[in-house]
Scaffold this motif. Structure first.
Motif, PDB file in Angstrom:
ATOM      1  N   GLY A  41       7.133  -1.727  -4.714  1.00 35.73           N
ATOM      2  CA  GLY A  41       5.807  -1.351  -4.232  1.00 35.73           C
ATOM      3  C   GLY A  41       5.849  -1.190  -2.734  1.00 35.73           C
ATOM      4  O   GLY A  41       6.915  -0.949  -2.164  1.00 35.73           O
ATOM      5  N   LYS A  46      -0.342  -4.690  -8.494  1.00 37.32           N
ATOM      6  CA  LYS A  46       0.750  -5.489  -9.057  1.00 37.32           C
ATOM      7  C   LYS A  46       2.042  -5.207  -8.307  1.00 37.32           C
ATOM      8  O   LYS A  46       2.770  -6.122  -7.910  1.00 37.32           O
ATOM      9  N   ALA A  47       2.356  -3.935  -8.153  1.00 33.71           N
ATOM     10  CA  ALA A  47       3.623  -3.552  -7.517  1.00 33.71           C
ATOM     11  C   ALA A  47       3.664  -4.034  -6.066  1.00 33.71           C
ATOM     12  O   ALA A  47       4.687  -4.536  -5.593  1.00 33.71           O
ATOM     13  N   ASP A  48       2.556  -3.895  -5.372  1.00 34.98           N
ATOM     14  CA  ASP A  48       2.548  -4.273  -3.955  1.00 34.98           C
ATOM     15  C   ASP A  48       2.648  -5.781  -3.751  1.00 34.98           C
ATOM     16  O   ASP A  48       3.324  -6.254  -2.841  1.00 34.98           O
TER      17      ASP A  48
END
Lengths: 635, 635
Positions: A228, A412-414
Motif C-alpha cells: 500500500g 487495509k493496504a495502507d
C-alpha cells in the motif's frame, strides 16, 4: 457537520475529540478538500508526485510548526501537531506518512537530537524548503537498532565524519523519501573516533543535489511497489565513504571535539542510546493514532453500509433484512466500534501525557520512560486493532467491500505495515513486558536477556504494577474493589478493573517465576525463549488494562447524561468482549467460574442488542464526517 | 525439482499431491515459465491484457478439456481440471480467476445446465474462440440468489426471451469478464412465461460484438480497481429489453415450448433451483483449493525467510538468532503450516468425491448433496485459513514482507475476496449448519427460517451426524473410542476424533433445542437470529471434524515410515492448536478439564519445538517448488 442533527453523537464526538478538540474541528474543515484525497488510479510515480503537492498544501495549515519549539520557529504544541496530522488518516495515509517522515521523524530527529547549530535545518524543513528522510533501518537490522552496521568514522585531519556502509546488509532500507524526494537524511550510524566505537548516533547527511541526483558516494535506489502507501517513495541508501562536516553530528547528548575527543553528559553508553531513541517517541504515538483513525474510517463505512444493505427476507414480515439486524453482523462490527472508542480515549490520554513531557510540564523523572512504555503498548493495540477491524469491515461488506471505490481495501493496504513500522508489534509487546518485569529500573533497562532474567528474579510483587499516572478516579475505583472478583458484579467498573489488573499481575508474576526457574537450568536465552508466549501475554494484558483505564477516564468527560449512559454501554461491550476473548485464560486460572464466563457471553449478546439501535449515533461519535467517507456504496 | 535432495519432503509432497499427483507434477513443469507470472508493475488495463495472453498459453496445456465431458469435446476428468488449474495459484491468482470464470463458471454453466443444442458453445469456449462470463450476482443480491431481479420474459410471438434489468439493483455486478473481454454471458434471471414466474434459470446472452462494443440494449461498465486481482476485468451489465432466441435457455432441467408452455422434470420449484445451483459446486471446490494453494506459497516464503533472517544476538553465543528459533515465531508459523497440511488432504479428498459424483461413479443418491455441504464447508475453512495465514506471513516478514517484490502482499490482496466470492463465508457456514440441523431431508432443504426451525425440532439425535462418506479407517477409530474423552490419551487419534465429534454433536443438538425453545416465544426469525452465533459455531465445528478426518486419512497414504511419523506430529499440532483455539468452549462445556487444557498448551509448545528442525522439510512437502516462490528476500 451533518452529524449536527444527532446531539448524542455530537456529545460523544466532543469527548472522543479529546484535549485538542479545536484542532480536530479545524482539521475537519481543512481536509474537506478533494485535493487532499488519494487517487487510487495513479501509478506509484504519479501518486508520489501528487502527495508532494499535497504536502505543500498541508504545510500552509500551520500544523508542522506546532511540532517544533518556539526557539526553532515552531509553536511548541506537540500534542496539537500529532492530533492535527492524525486527521490526515481520514483522507490519505500516504500523505500522513510523508508528513510524518518530514516533520515528525526527520524534523523530530534534528530538533530533539540536534542543538542550536542545527536550527537552520528546522526552519527550512518546516516550510519544505528542505526535504529530509529518516535513515535508521537497514536491510539487515530493523528492530535491533543498537546493532546497525553503518559507520560514521571521525577523521580529525579534515574534521569530518566518513559515513559508510561496510556490508550489503548495512544498506539503509524502507526509508520513506529515500527513493525520490529527500535531499538530506538523518542517518543513524555507529560513531567511531580514535578507533573506538561509541555506539549509534545520528548525523545529517546530504544525499541528493538540487536536481535530485545522488551526491558522490551516495547510491539511492527504489523499494518500488509495496502492499500500500503508493504515494510514499520508500527507498534504499548505500554510503561509500561519504564525508560530512563534524558539525553534522546531532550533538544534543554527545559530541566529538575537533581533535576527535568524544564526550557525553550521559556516561552509560546504553542509557545514552535509549535516551537518544526515547526522544523519538512521538513517532510511535503518531503511528498508533493514525492506525486507529484509519480503523474509524473503515468502521464508519462498514456500519453505514450494514444499515443500508439488505439481504434475505425475514419470513415474519417478507421484508428483506438489513445486515446490521443480523446477530452475527452485530457481533462482527459492534465490538470493534467499542474498541475504537476505547482506543480513541487511550490515544487522547497518551498524546496529553506526551505533550506534558515534551513541553516540560511533567517533571516526574519517570515520566519519559513511562511514556515510552505506554506509547509502545498503545502502538501495538491500535495497529493490531486497525489490521483486524479493517479486514472485518472489508469482509462484512462483501464484494462491494473489495472495490477500491469503497475505500476499505485501500485503508487495509495502507495500514497493513503499521504493525511493523516504528517497532514490530511482537518486539514492542516484549519491550512492554520487559519493562514490567524490570520495574523500570534504570540499571537493567539495557540488559541483555541474561541480565534481565537475573533481575526479574529479584523483583518484588509490589513493584510490578506501577501506580504512575493513574488518575485519581481510577485509583479510587481500585481501592473500592474490596471484594474478590468472584463475588463482584461484572457490570461494576471496579470489578472489571480488578479482573484486568489481576490478569496482568498474575501473568507478570508467573512469567518472572518461570524465567527464574528456567534460567538456572537452561541459560537465559533458552529460559526467555521458552517463556516467550507467556511474556507476550503479560505485555498484552498490561496494554488491555491501560486501555480500559483510559476508557473509564474518558467517559467521565462526557457531559450529557444520555450520551454518557450510551458510552457506559460501549465500555461494557469493550470489557465483555475482551474478557470473552480471554475467557479460557480466566477460567483456567480460576479468576472466573464457568457460569460467569457463560454470563459474559450472554452479556455480549445483550449489549450488541442494546447498542444496535444506536449504531449510527456511535459512528457519528467516532468523528469521521460523513462527507469524508468517500465510499460509493454508501452515497 | 530442488526438493529432490530431501527424500522426506518428497514423500510428504507425494502424499499431499493426492490422487492427481501426475497432473500436479506436469503442471509444475508447465508453470515454470516467466510468461505465466503476474507483473505487479502493470496498470490494471495492461494486467488484463496480459492475463488474456496468458490464458491462451494455458489453453494449450489441455487443462480446460479435462473439465468437460467427452461428448462435448472434453476429457471427462473434472478432478484433473480442478487440480491443474489450482496450480495457477502458484503463479498468478488473476490468471487463475480468469481461467476459472471461462472454463469453470461460464463453461460449467453451459455444460451442466445446457443440453446437446449448446454443444457448439463448449467447443468454442474451450479454445477461447468464445469468451464468456458468469452473470449471476447483482448489485442488490449476491448471497440471496433466489431473489435475483433480472427477468427473462418469454415472448411466444417471436419465440424469444426478453432479458431485462427492471431496477438499478438488478444490475449484474462484480462479474469477471464483463468489463472488457466477455462476448457472451451466462445470465441468471427469473424466467417468466404466460405471466407466471418460474424462478431463476440460466440463459446464454450475447453482450458484445466482435469489436468489443456493447450490443443493443446491453450496457456494460467497469468495476475498476479492486483490492487485488488487477488482471481480472470485473464489471457490470444492465439489460434493457434484450431479445435472445428461445434456444438460449440452458434447458437441462426445464424448458419452455415455442408456445410458452413451461415444463420441468423437477416438480418442486425450490428443488429445481437447488439442483441448478448444485451443478455449480465445482466453483466452490476450486475457490477453496486456490486459496489454500496461495497460502502454501505464502507459508513457503515466510518460513524460508524465517530460516534465513537473523535479529538480536543470543547472549549465550553472541550470534544473532534466526527468526524461526524464537518460540513466538514458531508459534506464529508452524501451526499454520500444520493447517495447510490438513487442508491439502481435505481438498484432495473433496476433489476426489467431486470427481466421482461428476463422472457418475458415485451412485449414492445423497452424494451430490453431501458434496455440496462439504464443498461449502471446506471453501470456508480454506479461504479463512488463507486470509489469516497470508496476513501472518506478511507480518512475520516485517518490512520486507510489505514489499511487492516479496509477493506476500500480492497474495494477500488477491486472495482477500475469496472469503466472499462463490458464497460469503458466513452464509456458507450457516448453510453447512442448516444442513446439519435438517439432516439432509429434501423436504426441508428449501424451507424458509420458519420451516426449518420447525423441522429442526423434530429431528432425533441419531440423524445429526451423518456417516456418509466416512472411510472405514475413520469409522474404526470412532468405534474404538469406547472410553470417555476425559480418560483418554489426547495423543490418540480416536480420542482426538471423539473430542471433535463431541463438540460438533453438542453444538448441533443444543442449537436445535435453542431454536425450538425460542421459536415458540419469538417467532422463527428472532429465534434464528438470536442463536446465530451458536449455529455458526456448529457449522465451524463440523468443518473442523471433516478436516481432521481427511488429515488422518491422508497420513495413511504416506508410505515412508519417517515421513509418516513427521506427518503424525504435524497432525497433532493441527489438533492441539485447534483445541487450544476452542479451549474455552471445551472447558465450559465440561469436555475438558482445566488441567488437560493446560497440557494442550504445553503440547503445542512441545510440538513446535519438535517440528522446528524439520521446518524446511515440511515446506518442501507443501509442494511449491522453490524456484516458483519468486520472492527477492529469499533468493
Amino acid at each position: 457537520m451533518e452529524t449536527g442533527s444527532d446531539p448524542i453523537a455530537d456529545q460523544l464526538r466532543a469527548a472522543l475529540d479529546g484535549p485538542w478538540r479545536e484542532v480536530r474541528e479545524k482539521a475537519r474543515e481543512h481536509l474537506d478538500d478533494e485535493r487532499l484525497y488519494g487517487d487510487p488510479y495513479l501509478d506509484y510515480r504519479a501518486a508520489r508526485a501528487r502527495v508532494l503537492e499535497q504536502m505543500r498544501l498541508v504545510s500552509q495549515f500551520g500544523w508542522a510548526e506546532k511540532g517544533f519549539k518556539r526557539e526553532n520557529g515552531g509553536a511548541s504544541d506537540p500534542g496539537g501537531a500529532v492530533t492535527a496530522l492524525e486527521m490526515l488518516a481520514y483522507t490519505d495515509l500516504s500523505l500522513w506518512v510523508k508528513c510524518g517522515v518530514q516533520w515528525g521523524l526527520f524534523g523530530g530527529a534534528v530538533e530533539n537530537l540536534g542543538t542550536a547549530r542545527h536550527k537552520e535545518y528546522i526552519e527550512k524543513l518546516i516550510t519544505l524548503d528542505l526535504l529530509g528522510c529518516f535513515a535508521m533501518t537497514e536491510t539487515g537490522h530493523g528492530s535491533d537498532v543498537a546493532n546497525l552496521e553503518t559507520t560514521a568514522t571521525y577523521d580529525p585531519g579534515t574534521q569530518e565524519f566518513v559515513i559508510h556502509s561496510p556490508t550489503p546488509s548495512a544498506r539503509k532500507d524502507y526509508i520513506g523519501g529515500a527513493a525520490e524526494h529527500a535531499r538530506v537524511a538523518a542517518v543513524f550510524a555507529q560513531l567511531i573516533t580514535g578507533g573506538e566505537s561509541q555506539g549509534v548516533h545520528c548525523f545529517v547527511v546530504p544525499i541528493r543535489d538540487e536536481q535530485g541526483n545522488d551526491l558522490p558516494g551516495v547510491t539511492t535506489s527504489d523499494d518500488g511497489l509495496k502492499g500500500g502507501l503508493p504515494g510514499v517513495d520508500n527507498g534504499r541508501i548505500l554510503f561509500d565513504q561519504v564525508r560530512i562536516p563534524r558539525e553534522n553530528l546531532l550533538n544534543r547528548y554527545a559530541d566529538v571535539a575537533p581533535d576527535g575527543t568524544y564526550s557525553s553528559e550521559i556516561e552509560n553508553p546504553s542509557r545514552r542510546f535509549f535516551t537518544t531513541l526515547g526522544t523519538l517517541v512521538r513517532g510511535r504515538v503518531s503511528v498508533g493514532g493514525a492506525a486507529a483513525a484509519g480503523a474509524r474510517v473503515a468502521l464508519s463505512i462498514a456500519v453505514r453500509y450494514a444499515e443500508k444493505r439488505r439481504q434475505f427476507a425475514d419470513p415474519d414480515t417478507g421484508e428483506e433484512t438489513v445486515l446490521l439486524d443480523y446477530r452475527s453482523h452485530q457481533r462482527r462490527l459492534l465490538p470493534l466500534v467499542a474498541r475504537a472508542y476505547a482506543l480513541s480515549f487511550a490515544q487522547n490520554d497518551l498524546v496529553r501525557r506526551m505533550h506534558l513531557v515534551q513541553t516540560g510540564q511533567d517533571l516526574d523523572p519517570n515520566a519519559q520512560r513511562a511514556l515510552e512504555k505506554r506509547a509502545a503498548g498503545l502502538k501495538v493495540a491500535q495497529t493490531r486493532h486497525a489490521t483486524r477491524a479493517i479486514q472485518e469491515c472489508r469482509e462484512a461488506c462483501g464484494g462491494a467491500g473489495y472495490l477500491t471505490e469503497n475505500r476499505l481495501v485501500t485503508l487495509k493496504a495502507d495500514t497493513d505495515v503499521f504493525t511493523t513500522f516504528e517497532g514490530d508489534n511482537v518486539v514492542l509487546t516484549q519491550l512492554v513486558a520487559k519493562e514490567l518485569l524490570t520495574s523500570y529500573a534504570d540499571e537493567v533497562r539495557d540488559l541483555d536477556a541474561l541480565g534481565w532474567v537475573r533481575f526479574a528474579a529479584t523483583m518484588t510483587r509490589d513493584v510490578i504494577r506501577d501506580a504512575t499516572g493513574v488518575r485519581q478516579m481510577i485509583q479510587r475505583l481500585r481501592d473500592r474493589s474490596d471484594q474478590t472478583v468472584d463475588e463482584g458484579d461484572l457490570s461494576r467498573r471496579e470489578v472489571q478493573l480488578q479482573l484486568f489488573a489481576d490478569r496482568e499481575d498474575y501473568l507478570v508474576r508467573t512469567a518472572a517465576h518461570r524465567l527464574r526457574a528456567r534460567a538456572k537450568e537452561t541459560g537465559p536465552f533458552e529460559a526467555f525463549n521458552n517463556a516467550q508466549d507467556h511474556i507476550l501475554a503479560a505485555g498484552t494484558a498490561h496494554i488491555d488494562r491501560l486501555v480500559l483505564e483510559a476508557f473509564i477516564d474518558g467517559i467521565a468527560d462526557v457531559e450529557d447524561d444520555e450520551a454518557r449512559k450510551l458510552a457506559e454501554d460501549v465500555c461494557d461491550l469493550f470489557v465483555y468482549t475482551t474478557i470473552e476473548e480471554n475467557q479460557a485464560w480466566f477460567i483456567m486460572h480460576r479468576f472466573m467460574s464457568v457460569e460467569r464466563a457463560k454470563a459474559v457471553r450472554r452479556g455480549v449478546n445483550e449489549l450488541v442488542d442494546r447498542l444496535r439501535p444506536n449504531a449510527l449515533t456511535l459512528i457519528g461519535g467516532l468523528g469521521v464526517p460523513e462527507k469524508m467517507l468517500h465510499a460509493a456504496m454508501i452515497e
